[in-house]
Design an enzyme around this catalytic site. Structure first.
Site, PDB file in Angstrom:
ATOM      1  N   SER A  73       4.207   2.930   3.107  1.00  0.00           N
ATOM      2  CA  SER A  73       3.110   3.903   3.111  1.00  0.00           C
ATOM      3  C   SER A  73       1.868   3.262   3.717  1.00  0.00           C
ATOM      4  O   SER A  73       1.899   2.826   4.862  1.00  0.00           O
ATOM      5  CB  SER A  73       2.864   4.419   1.687  1.00  0.00           C
ATOM      6  OG  SER A  73       1.903   5.450   1.684  1.00  0.00           O
ATOM      7  N   THR A  74       0.789   3.157   2.965  1.00  0.00           N
ATOM      8  CA  THR A  74      -0.467   2.610   3.493  1.00  0.00           C
ATOM      9  C   THR A  74      -0.262   1.180   3.999  1.00  0.00           C
ATOM     10  O   THR A  74       0.265   0.334   3.293  1.00  0.00           O
ATOM     11  CB  THR A  74      -1.546   2.616   2.399  1.00  0.00           C
ATOM     12  OG1 THR A  74      -1.692   3.942   1.919  1.00  0.00           O
ATOM     13  CG2 THR A  74      -2.862   2.116   2.936  1.00  0.00           C
TER      14      THR A  74
ATOM     15  N   MET B 229       0.640   2.685  -1.462  1.00  0.00           N
ATOM     16  CA  MET B 229       0.108   3.114  -2.752  1.00  0.00           C
ATOM     17  C   MET B 229       1.189   3.796  -3.572  1.00  0.00           C
ATOM     18  O   MET B 229       2.120   4.378  -3.036  1.00  0.00           O
ATOM     19  CB  MET B 229      -1.033   4.121  -2.545  1.00  0.00           C
ATOM     20  CG  MET B 229      -2.224   3.585  -1.788  1.00  0.00           C
ATOM     21  SD  MET B 229      -3.586   4.789  -1.799  1.00  0.00           S
ATOM     22  CE  MET B 229      -2.824   6.195  -1.000  1.00  0.00           C
TER      23      MET B 229
ATOM     24  N   ASP C 261       6.446   5.477  -5.253  1.00  0.00           N
ATOM     25  CA  ASP C 261       7.578   6.078  -4.553  1.00  0.00           C
ATOM     26  C   ASP C 261       8.507   4.979  -4.037  1.00  0.00           C
ATOM     27  O   ASP C 261       8.069   4.036  -3.386  1.00  0.00           O
ATOM     28  CB  ASP C 261       7.077   6.935  -3.383  1.00  0.00           C
ATOM     29  CG  ASP C 261       8.193   7.744  -2.725  1.00  0.00           C
ATOM     30  OD1 ASP C 261       9.160   8.090  -3.435  1.00  0.00           O
ATOM     31  OD2 ASP C 261       8.094   8.028  -1.516  1.00  0.00           O
TER      32      ASP C 261
ATOM     33  N   HIS D 170       5.224   7.330   4.866  1.00  0.00           N
ATOM     34  CA  HIS D 170       4.414   8.471   4.432  1.00  0.00           C
ATOM     35  C   HIS D 170       3.424   8.820   5.546  1.00  0.00           C
ATOM     36  O   HIS D 170       2.445   8.103   5.765  1.00  0.00           O
ATOM     37  CB  HIS D 170       3.653   8.134   3.148  1.00  0.00           C
ATOM     38  CG  HIS D 170       4.534   7.981   1.960  1.00  0.00           C
ATOM     39  ND1 HIS D 170       4.125   7.304   0.827  1.00  0.00           N
ATOM     40  CD2 HIS D 170       5.797   8.409   1.691  1.00  0.00           C
ATOM     41  CE1 HIS D 170       5.106   7.338  -0.072  1.00  0.00           C
ATOM     42  NE2 HIS D 170       6.130   7.986   0.430  1.00  0.00           N
TER      43      HIS D 170
END
Length: 367
Positions: A168-169, A288, A291, A195
């Site tokens: 993600s991030t 973050m 997940d 993401h």
């Protein structure tokens, strides 16, 4: 009680300079210390206001958002969250900004007012993560190595292992660092859940294809899981895998969000565990939230290899931390060692099987 996160909002739109502070001021742990209507004014405000996080519009007159970002990275290496236009051009410039060091981005929908609650949640969460993030300066090989089409893998060989990556991030920078290190004869196949909103993943796939020796494309239902191929899940879809007699394939799904995400890392990991068992390799990287943690546990329970990115090499340690604390990560690997680790794991079984269909398996449509 800790001091609120100091935020500077830079946007040439008077509406956004009003709306973004209104959004952020609903959270007492965030303080908007100022706004600026262009890049030059924004750089002066950084000197004056000493913000911890900056939200930045890229499409501005005079000094563009990209030019301002470059100056920020040189003079004031602060976390920058890009507020991006949700368009093809917007996606291209946003990905360029991430390559230049932007922390993350939030895509503006066409109807901002109707989607304010969702934008508010996302922006507030990312600002808080940015304020507490590790400043990891990954030197990503952004320039194309001038690979000709002939130098790409020309294989119809089934992969030795199925590598599922959830990120993600910080993911775009991390993937741009790891994937170009893999050789064109990489024996595994890679499936990636990043993401990222719809529209951005196609552009991201193209950028990776330009700089990688392996083949990289946005996934479609029916794509074969071939050696030397990486498939990136489209935004707003889920990605699963399926074993078929004609060949192992990727399958896209429109099922509801999981952990608030579509695509969800847990959906991919669960599918890999169920379909491939000990042949699966699950990798949880910077990002973050949680997940992918549950899915990593499923892959481990099915006999597969599970890997988490190390804390010191993550931009945001949330996703790997959740998996490690639950005992689901067999190995914890720094970003700079990840490519070699994946190569070694996939080289353990080089007995691939030729398949006749070069790209799509018959009888599998979009779901």
């Amino acid at each position: 009680m800790s001091s609120p996160v100091r935020v500077l909002v830079v946007d040439d739109s008077a509406l956004m300079r009003k709306l973004i502070p209104q959004i952020l001021q609903t959270d007492s742990s965030i303080q908007v210390v100022g706004t600026a209507m262009d890049g030059n004014f924004g750089l002066k405000k950084i000197e004056e206001m000493k913000p911890q996080v900056i939200t930045l519009d890229l499409d501005m007159p005079g000094m563009s958002g990209l030019d301002m970002l470059k100056e920020i990275m040189l003079r004031h290496p602060l976390p920058v969250i890009v507020v991006s236009s949700h368009s093809t051009q917007g996606a291209s410039v946003t990905l360029q900004a991430l390559s230049m060091g932007a922390f993350d981005f939030v895509a503006k929908p066409s109807d901002v007012s109707a989607n304010m609650p969702e934008i508010a949640r996302e922006l507030i969460a990312k600002i808080k993560a940015a304020a507490h993030s590790r400043r990891v300066n990954v030197s990503a090989p952004l320039e194309s190595p001038n690979l000709s089409p002939k130098s790409k893998p020309d294989t119809k060989t089934r992969a030795t292992r199925i590598v599922a990556i959830g990120v993600s991030t910080g993911g775009p920078q991390a993937l741009q660092y790891v994937l170009p290190q893999l050789p064109k004869n990489f024996p595994g196949t890679i499936l990636i859940v990043q993401h990222m909103p719809e529209g951005f993943t196609e552009m991201f796939s193209r950028r990776l294809e330009e700089i990688c020796a392996i083949t990289v494309k946005e996934a479609q239902s029916g794509d074969l899981l071939l050696a030397g191929r990486a498939l990136i899940c489209p935004g707003n879809r889920h990605l699963k895998v399926k074993r078929l007699s004609l060949g192992d394939v990727a399958v896209l799904s429109d099922e509801p969000r999981v952990n608030g995400h579509r695509p969800s890392v847990d959906v991919l990991f669960k599918s890999v565990a169920e379909e491939f068992g000990e042949k699966g390799i699950a990798v949880i990287m910077t990002g973050m939230g949680e997940d992918g943690a549950h899915g990593l546990g499923l892959v481990k329970a099915a006999g597969g290899m599970t890997i988490a990115q190390s804390e010191e090499s993550c931009v945001v340690y949330g996703m790997p931390k959740a998996a490690i604390e639950r005992g689901y990560a067999v190995r914890v690997i720094a970003l700079d060692a990840l490519a070699n680790t994946l190569q070694a794991q996939c080289m353990q079984d080089r007995k691939g099987t030729r398949v006749e269909d070069g790209g799509r398996a018959a009888g599998v449509g979009k779901i």
